[in-house]
Motif scaffolding. Sequence first.
Motif, PDB file in Angstrom:
ATOM      1  N   PRO A  86      -3.445  -7.962  -2.108  1.00 36.99           N
ATOM      2  CA  PRO A  86      -3.156  -7.296  -0.827  1.00 36.99           C
ATOM      3  C   PRO A  86      -2.657  -5.869  -1.051  1.00 36.99           C
ATOM      4  CG  PRO A  86      -2.243  -9.516  -0.846  1.00 36.99           C
ATOM      5  CD  PRO A  86      -2.710  -9.226  -2.248  1.00 36.99           C
ATOM      6  N   LYS A  87      -2.988  -5.000  -0.117  1.00 36.84           N
ATOM      7  CA  LYS A  87      -2.534  -3.609  -0.166  1.00 36.84           C
ATOM      8  C   LYS A  87      -1.493  -3.404   0.941  1.00 36.84           C
ATOM      9  CE  LYS A  87      -6.669  -1.900   0.471  1.00 36.84           C
ATOM     10  NZ  LYS A  87      -7.495  -3.110   0.502  1.00 36.84           N
ATOM     11  N   ALA A  88      -0.499  -2.592   0.653  1.00 35.82           N
ATOM     12  CA  ALA A  88       0.572  -2.342   1.624  1.00 35.82           C
ATOM     13  C   ALA A  88       0.215  -1.125   2.474  1.00 35.82           C
ATOM     14  CB  ALA A  88       1.899  -2.117   0.904  1.00 35.82           C
ATOM     15  N   ALA A  89      -0.160  -1.373   3.726  1.00 35.17           N
ATOM     16  CA  ALA A  89      -0.481  -0.282   4.639  1.00 35.17           C
ATOM     17  C   ALA A  89       0.811   0.358   5.137  1.00 35.17           C
ATOM     18  CB  ALA A  89      -1.291  -0.807   5.821  1.00 35.17           C
ATOM     19  N   VAL A  90       0.842   1.674   5.120  1.00 35.23           N
ATOM     20  CA  VAL A  90       2.020   2.406   5.576  1.00 35.23           C
ATOM     21  C   VAL A  90       1.970   2.530   7.096  1.00 35.23           C
ATOM     22  CG1 VAL A  90       3.336   4.549   5.414  1.00 35.23           C
ATOM     23  CG2 VAL A  90       2.037   3.730   3.436  1.00 35.23           C
ATOM     24  N   VAL A  91       2.945   1.940   7.768  1.00 38.78           N
ATOM     25  CA  VAL A  91       3.059   2.068   9.220  1.00 38.78           C
ATOM     26  C   VAL A  91       4.243   2.985   9.500  1.00 38.78           C
ATOM     27  CG1 VAL A  91       3.393   0.870  11.417  1.00 38.78           C
ATOM     28  CG2 VAL A  91       2.109  -0.232   9.578  1.00 38.78           C
ATOM     29  N   LEU A 142       2.379 -12.764  -4.837  1.00 37.49           N
ATOM     30  CA  LEU A 142       3.708 -12.456  -4.287  1.00 37.49           C
ATOM     31  C   LEU A 142       4.404 -11.404  -5.142  1.00 37.49           C
ATOM     32  CD1 LEU A 142       6.105 -12.929  -2.416  1.00 37.49           C
ATOM     33  CD2 LEU A 142       6.715 -14.926  -3.795  1.00 37.49           C
ATOM     34  N   LEU A 143       4.343 -11.563  -6.451  1.00 37.12           N
ATOM     35  CA  LEU A 143       4.976 -10.594  -7.349  1.00 37.12           C
ATOM     36  C   LEU A 143       4.347  -9.216  -7.198  1.00 37.12           C
ATOM     37  CD1 LEU A 143       7.017 -10.137  -9.636  1.00 37.12           C
ATOM     38  CD2 LEU A 143       5.205 -10.733 -11.266  1.00 37.12           C
ATOM     39  N   HIS A 144       3.018  -9.191  -7.068  1.00 43.59           N
ATOM     40  CA  HIS A 144       2.314  -7.920  -6.877  1.00 43.59           C
ATOM     41  C   HIS A 144       2.783  -7.225  -5.605  1.00 43.59           C
ATOM     42  CE1 HIS A 144      -1.023  -5.059  -6.302  1.00 43.59           C
ATOM     43  NE2 HIS A 144      -1.046  -5.501  -5.056  1.00 43.59           N
ATOM     44  N   CYS A 145       2.854  -7.982  -4.505  1.00 43.24           N
ATOM     45  CA  CYS A 145       3.243  -7.390  -3.216  1.00 43.24           C
ATOM     46  C   CYS A 145       4.670  -6.864  -3.253  1.00 43.24           C
ATOM     47  CB  CYS A 145       3.097  -8.424  -2.098  1.00 43.24           C
ATOM     48  SG  CYS A 145       1.389  -8.847  -1.723  1.00 43.24           S
TER      49      CYS A 145
END
Length: 566
Positions: free
Chosen positions: A203-208, A139-142
Amino acid sequence: MFVWIVLAAVLFLFLALLFHHPYFFQDVHHVLFKLKLRRLVRKYYQANYTLLDRFSDVVKAQPDKPFILFKDETFTYRDADELSNKAARVFLDSGLVEEGDTVALFLGNEPVFLWLWLGLVKIGCSAAFLNYNIRSRSLLHCFNRSGAKTLVAAEGCTSADFKSFKDKMSRASSEPIPKNLRSHLTLQSPAVYIYTSGTTGFPKAAVVTHSKLWSLSLLPPVAGVNSKDVVYVSLPLYHTAGFLGFTGAIEMGITVALRSKFSASQFWDYCRKYNVTVIQYIGEIMRYLCNTPRKLNDRRHKVRLAIGNGIRAEVWREFINRFGNIQIREFYGATEGNFSLLNYSGKIGAVGRDTFLHKKYFPYSLIKFDVDKEKPVRDSAGFCIEAAKGEPGLLVCEISVNAPFSGYVRDLQQSEKKRLHDVHKKGDLYFNTGDLLSIDEDNFIYFQDRVGDTFRWKGENVSTNEVADVITLVDCIKEANVYGVTVPGLEGRVGMAAVNLSEGQSFDSADVFKHVENLLPAYARPRFIRIRSSLDVTGTFKHVKTKLVEEGFDPNQITDPLYFLD
C-alpha cells in the motif's frame, strides 16, 4: 401582440432545448455548485481555516447536538471536543509527540478513532490510518512509510506490552488546547495519510492535506446531504469513504450513526433505531442488503439518500424496487486523485456526465490505452489520443493549482508514475487515475475497470504483487502470477494465482492455506490457484496476465490442475 410572440418564441426555444438536452439545467447547476465550493475552499485557504476550525465553530454554535451515535452511547459536539482535548493532552503529557509529528492509528470503527485524530490536529500533528485488517510485512511497511514514531492500536489486536491510552485519557484534563500549538499548520500541511494499494506490491500512503480534506468533506453537500440529516457510517474509518462521512458531518454540523462494522442483517434495524436519513455504500453493501430475506418492513425507514460507488446496474434497480425510492448518488474518485465525478441525474449505472462546462473548469480526458503494454497510446507527434464514444479509455485529469496532486509520502517513484506528461500538448501535466471509463452517446460516463496490478474485491484494493510475494514464501511454490477474475453476479474481481512449483515439490494445499490465512487479510487471499509448468513473461520479464484473466477459473478452458479455497 408582439410581447406574446416574443414569449412564445422563448417558450419554444426553452422546450426545444429541453427536448434535445434534457439534462442541460442539471448539468449547469452541478458545475456552478462545484465552482462555488472551489471558491469556498480558496477562501478557507487564504484565511488558513481548517476543518478543525470548523469543528470548533460548530461546538460553539450547537454544543449539545448529538455528533456520534455508537451502540447505546450518544456523544455531543461538546463531548467530542472535550474527549479530543483529553486525547491531545495524553500525547503531550506522555512526551509521545513533538510539533509536526505523525502518529499511526491501527483501529477499527469506534469513537476514540475520531477523538484521536481531532486531538492530533489540535496539537499540530497528523495521523496515518493503517488498515485494521493488514498484518505481517504489509503492516510493518505501512508503519515505516508513514514516518510515525508512535502507534496507537486497538485493544485486543496486540500481543506486546502496550500502555493503555484510554486509561490515560480518563485521567487527563479536558481543558481547551492552546491554539499556538498548531500555529505552524497551513492548508498545505498534511492532515492524514490514507493508504491505497498500487503497483508497488505494498500500500502507498496518499497525502491528504488540510485543503484536500476540505474538498473531500464538501462531497456530501454536493450529493444532496442537508443540515437535518443523520448519516450512517459502517464503512471503515481508515478508508476515505468512511472518514469523509465523519468530516462531512463536521462541515455541515450534523449527526453520524457509527457502526463498528457492516451487518446486512441488522442494517435497517440500526437505521430505524437512529432515524438515519443518509447511508454510505460500496457496491457490495447494496448487494448484501438485496440478498437478505425479504421482510414486511423493508420500506419502513427514513433513509432518503445513498452515497457511494461501485453499485452494479441490476443491484441498483433491485435496491430501489425493494427498499423504496431512495436517491442513489454514485460517485467516482480516488483518495490521492485530483478529480471526481458524481451521478446527479440518477441514470442507473453511470458515475457522471461528460459536459463541455465540466470539462472546461475541471479538465480531464479519456485517452486510448494499451492494456497489454500498460501505457497510453500516442500518435506520431507523441501526444495521447482521445478515446471514441463508447470506447473504454484511461481517465486522466489535469494537474493545476486548482487541482493539485500531492503524491505519496516517502515514495517519489510511485508519485511520479501517477504523473502523465505531454498528454495533449508539450509541457502539460495530468494525473493518471489508472482507471478505464467510457462515455455513451448521451454523454453519460461509466466506470469500466482498473488497469495495472490492482483489482478490487470486497470493497478493498488488492495488490497482485503483494499477494504474489506472500505466496512465493511457501516452500513448494517457485513463482506466482496473481490476477483478478470476474465472478458472475458479483462486483469486482476475486483473486486467482497461476503458480510454478519448486523443483521436486508437489503442491501442499494445506500448507498454502495456512500460509495465506496467516499473512493475508481475507479479501486478499486468492480463491483459486492454478498449477502451471511455466509462467509466460514479456520481453521485460513481466508476467503475462491477459490470457489467464480471460480463462479465469473455467474448467472447460483449463487443463492445468486447479484448486479452490475451501
